[in-house]
Write an enzyme that holds these catalytic residues in place. Structure first.
Site, short mmCIF file in Angstrom:
data_model
loop_
_atom_site.label_atom_id
_atom_site.label_comp_id
_atom_site.label_asym_id
_atom_site.label_seq_id
_atom_site.Cartn_x
_atom_site.Cartn_y
_atom_site.Cartn_z
N GLU A 189 69.80 62.75 59.20
CA GLU A 189 68.78 62.90 60.23
C GLU A 189 69.34 62.82 61.65
O GLU A 189 68.87 63.52 62.54
CB GLU A 189 67.70 61.82 60.07
N SER A 235 14.40 39.53 23.60
CA SER A 235 14.44 38.17 23.04
C SER A 235 15.51 37.30 23.68
O SER A 235 15.51 36.08 23.49
CB SER A 235 14.69 38.25 21.53
#
Length: 816
Positions: A99, A496
């Site tokens: 770079e 229930s």
């Protein structure tokens, strides 16, 4: 007459040279003035360096389970910060070589590089090369747009000079390494190292460092997971550059260049067992702190989830729903494929099933785990079975593994009906789901079982009883199919499963487990609807005089309705609210059978009252939230409220243990350690529940269709929901210590009684249980001995407050 001199050739050349030189000077001065003007103009336009001084890149919110294991992330940029001191020199050299080799020498601009880029751009008549230094890239990334224009390049150059005066080289390099995008969802070199190689940046080898260094230039083009050849070429270019600038020796370059990629890519799981739980966490953070904080501010969220229990819970729900779905019959293949389309379809499902044909041909290794479900195409079928092509791997589906594949009919119970020939269910060209059985036939390849994705849905919530921490939560069959969280959002009738709340009110209102109510037909007028309500038991029978213990253990509807009638509807509503069920409650007798809407999470929390001897644990998910700097933003904790007295809760705990031992919750005995529970089933088998607990864990399971359709004949809570509870709890309790329920509180006495009549069990009564009573409320009469027509003589022979040994039948099992 004036004689005109004619300039000689030499004089003309000198004059032309002067003109050229003057023109060049003029052009140079004009250029300098122009550049100076542009510099001055753009100097006023560039942003200040505050955002670089206060560098705070976007960080993901990371979610952890109760043991500190990472479970998921929420982000726009998945990044983990590292300091420059944590990055090895070898990695830095790889980045610099490709770079900006002169990074430590220049002052922000690499003038030879800029000149080369200028010439190339001039020839191309557009911006094709940047020649940017790392400093310029930092400026562009943090302070400018990414547009390719000369204006942006001018600003970039100005900023680069300013940045170099304010920040050190190492500071800039640290920003670059953390800010750059490396592809594969990786922002920053540490995340890239983790995602590509499964290791920290400081553990990278030379070829690994070179590969990562080459990615920011074009992350997509050089992505080694998709373009390994290009990635290898780019990596070797980085290595060559490293040798050219003297960072590595020729031998090191050669050895590294010959090294294969050897990726250990970290793929995000497509099927996340904790997806529903994680979504609850995500929504909370979004609502509380906002979108920006959730996705970019690097929160650390520590949750109550147990990642192992979560995976067990998801699989238990899926397996239970698949089994229920199979009981209803086979809805048919996913599709019918014509012979001409076989090649294209097989290629597609091969990719979907994770098959690499080249590797399979080499080592013949099946790429699936046992019980993994994959797609398959029926290429031949006869009476004995079907030949399946799973996308390049041929296997066999015997008729015994599709015996359930009857034509569906919700009005018929298929329990004993089986398919006896494979061609009754399948035909050539059927695209189907199959489960790999984990074994192979010597001639026919891997063996499969027929599967189908269930249409029915379900939910499971597992809480730590003493704290309310939600350890596992499943909100449906598959989050990818439906993000609707039925554990927290679906309000369904508990049926229930609501009855224990009614019985709790009764125990506080002068009733005992031995109290008798007549189980007989009854008719109620509904003046609002001009209808008559004739409640019945599930068995459609009536049983006459019945103890409350039997009424709850056997889940007798008529007993509960008459009990509510005696207690008063307002009393039951009050108790429902004490248990945390504060939704809209019906003010009629239908409340007896759980006609209100509750979520599985709410009902699980309600059952924590029985596990905690009267204390209700409020469910919670988040232990702690920290910001990126480690500051604690909030901390969770238990929220316990008293819903019942210890005495009443203990009596109910004892009754709910009976539901498992001899009632509708009998399937939970398979847990092989004592537990308490209650089934729930609503009219027409619309909803099925099982709520159960051990001393430490409360788990609730719901099963039903989103559109309120019947589950099928006999699909009660016991049959549809309880097996999921048992499957989950068996695996969840493996390796956990065996713990007892707490002993009776001081206000409770345990009395030996006849379970049928609720009376004292005297001499000659061989069937008995130890029942819990508040002191002074136990029965005083003895049950008749078997075969006797006379009442048993004598007074009660126990001492109030006496607790029998724990190893006697029916009393406080110690095998928890």
């Amino acid at each position: 007459m004036k004689i005109r001199r004619i300039p000689t050739g030499r004089q003309r050349r000198r004059k032309n040279l002067r003109v050229v030189l003057l023109s060049l000077v003029f052009l140079f001065l004009a250029g300098v003035l122009t550049l100076s003007g542009m510099f001055l103009y753009f100097s006023l336009k560039v942003p200040n360096l505050k955002s670089l001084s206060d560098y705070r890149p976007a960080l993901p919110t990371i979610v952890f389970d109760r043991n500190g294991a990472e479970v998921t992330r929420f982000f726009t940029e998945n990044r983990e910060l590292v300091s420059i001191d944590q990055v090895p020199r070898m990695v830095i050299n790889a980045v610099l070589a490709i770079e900006d080799a002169n990074f430590y020498q220049h002052k922000g601009l690499d003038y030879p590089g800029i000149f080369r880029a200028f010439l190339k751009n001039l020839l191309a008549r557009r911006v094709v090369q940047g020649g940017s230094t790392i400093t310029q890239q930092v400026a562009k990334s943090l302070l400018l747009s990414s547009e390719r224009t000369y204006a942006r390049k001018m600003k970039e150059a100005i900023l680069a000079r300013r940045i170099e005066k304010r920040f050190s080289k190492d500071e800039l390099l640290e920003v670059y390494l953390n800010q750059s995008y490396f592809g594969f969802g990786s922002y920053g070199i540490e995340t890239a190292s983790q995602n590509y190689y499964g290791k920290h940046v400081w553990d990278l080898t030379l070829p690994e460092a070179a590969l990562l260094a080459g990615l920011p230039k074009a992350p997509s083009a050089y992505d080694p997971t998709r373009h390994p050849e290009k990635a290898l070429e780019r990596r070797n270019l980085v290595l060559s550059q490293m040798e050219d600038v003297g960072f590595i020796t020729p031998q090191e370059q050669l050895d590294a260049a010959l090294t294969p990629l050897d990726l250990n890519a970290r793929h995000r799981p497509q099927d996340d067992p904790g997806a529903y739980f994680n979504e609850e966490v995500r929504k909370y953070i979004y609502d509380t702190y906002g979108e920006e904080t959730l996705y970019r501010e690097g929160l650390k969220v520590y949750t109550t989830m147990d990642v192992k229990l979560q995976a067990i819970a998801q699989e238990a729900v899926r397996e239970g729903l698949r089994e229920l779905d199979k009981r209803q019959g086979y809805r048919g293949p996913l599709a019918f494929i014509t012979a001409g389309n076989f090649p294209a379809v097989l290629e597609s499902i091969g990719v979907e099933n994770g098959i690499d044909i080249s590797l399979y041909n080499i080592d013949r290794k099946i790429p699936w785990e046992k019980d993994q479900i994959v797609k398959g195409l029926v290429v031949r079928v006869d009476g004995e079975g079907a030949v399946i092509d799973a996308g390049g791997i041929m296997g066999y589906l015997p008729v015994a593994e599709m015996s359930w594949a009857r034509r569906p009919d919700p009005e018929i119970d298929y329990s004993q009906d089986v398919v006896k020939r494979a061609d009754q269910a399948l035909s050539t060209g059927s695209l189907i789901l199959v489960r790999y059985l984990g074994k192979e036939h010597s001639d026919r390849g891997p063996l499969f079982a027929l599967e189908q994705e269930p249409a029915v849905e379900g939910a499971l919530v597992c809480m730590e009883a003493a704290t309310g921490q939600v350890m596992a939560m499943v909100g449906g069959y598959d989050f990818r199919r439906s993000e609707f969280n039925r554990a927290t959002q679906a309000r369904r009738q508990p049926g229930s499963a609501f009855k224990p709340i009614v019985y709790s009110a009764a125990m506080d209102s002068g009733f005992t487990p031995s109290s008798i109510i007549i189980d007989s037909p009854i008719i109620y007028d509904d003046p609002t609807e001009e209808l008559k309500w004739k409640p019945a038991n599930y068995s459609e029978r009536f049983y006459g005089p019945t103890t409350l213990r039997t009424g709850l253990v056997k889940s007798r509807n008529v007993i509960t309705i008459k009990l509510v009638q005696k207690l008063g509807i307002e009393t039951v509503i009050q108790y429902a609210r004490q248990f945390g069920l504060d939704t809209e409650l019906p003010e009629d007798l239908s409340i007896s059978l759980g006609s209100m809407g509750v979520t599985p999470t709410e009902l699980t929390s309600a059952f924590s009252v029985f596990a905690n001897l009267g204390l209700k644990a409020t469910p919670w998910y988040i232990v702690k939230i920290e910001d990126r700097d480690g500051n604690v933003l909030e901390q969770g904790g238990p929220e316990m409220t008293r819903a019942l007295s210890e005495d009443t809760a203990f009596i109910m705990q004892n009754l709910l243990r009976g539901v498992v031992q001899s009632g509708t919750g009998w399937r939970a005995k398979a847990l092989t350690r004592a537990s308490c529970g209650k089934t729930g089933t609503t009219n027409d088998m619309i909803d099925a529940w099982y709520m159960g607990f051990t001393p430490r864990i409360v788990t609730g399971v719901w099963v039903g269709f989103d559109e309120l359709a019947p589950l099928g004949v006999n699909e009660t809570g016991s049959r549809a929901a309880a097996p999921i509870w048992v499957d989950f709890m068996q695996k969840a309790m493996t390796g956990r210590p065996v713990l007892p329920f707490p002993p009776p509180p001081p206000g409770i006495e345990m009395v030996k009684v006849d379970p049928e009549t609720g009376l004292l069990a005297g001499t000659g009564v061989d069937k008995f249980i130890y029942e819990a009573y508040k002191i002074g409320t136990a029965p005083r009469e003895f049950a008749r001995p078997p075969g006797s027509t006379e009442a048993a003589p004598g007074r009660r022979t126990y001492t109030p407050g006496y607790v029998p040994p724990s190893d006697l039948p029916g009393m406080l099992p110690r095998d928890f």
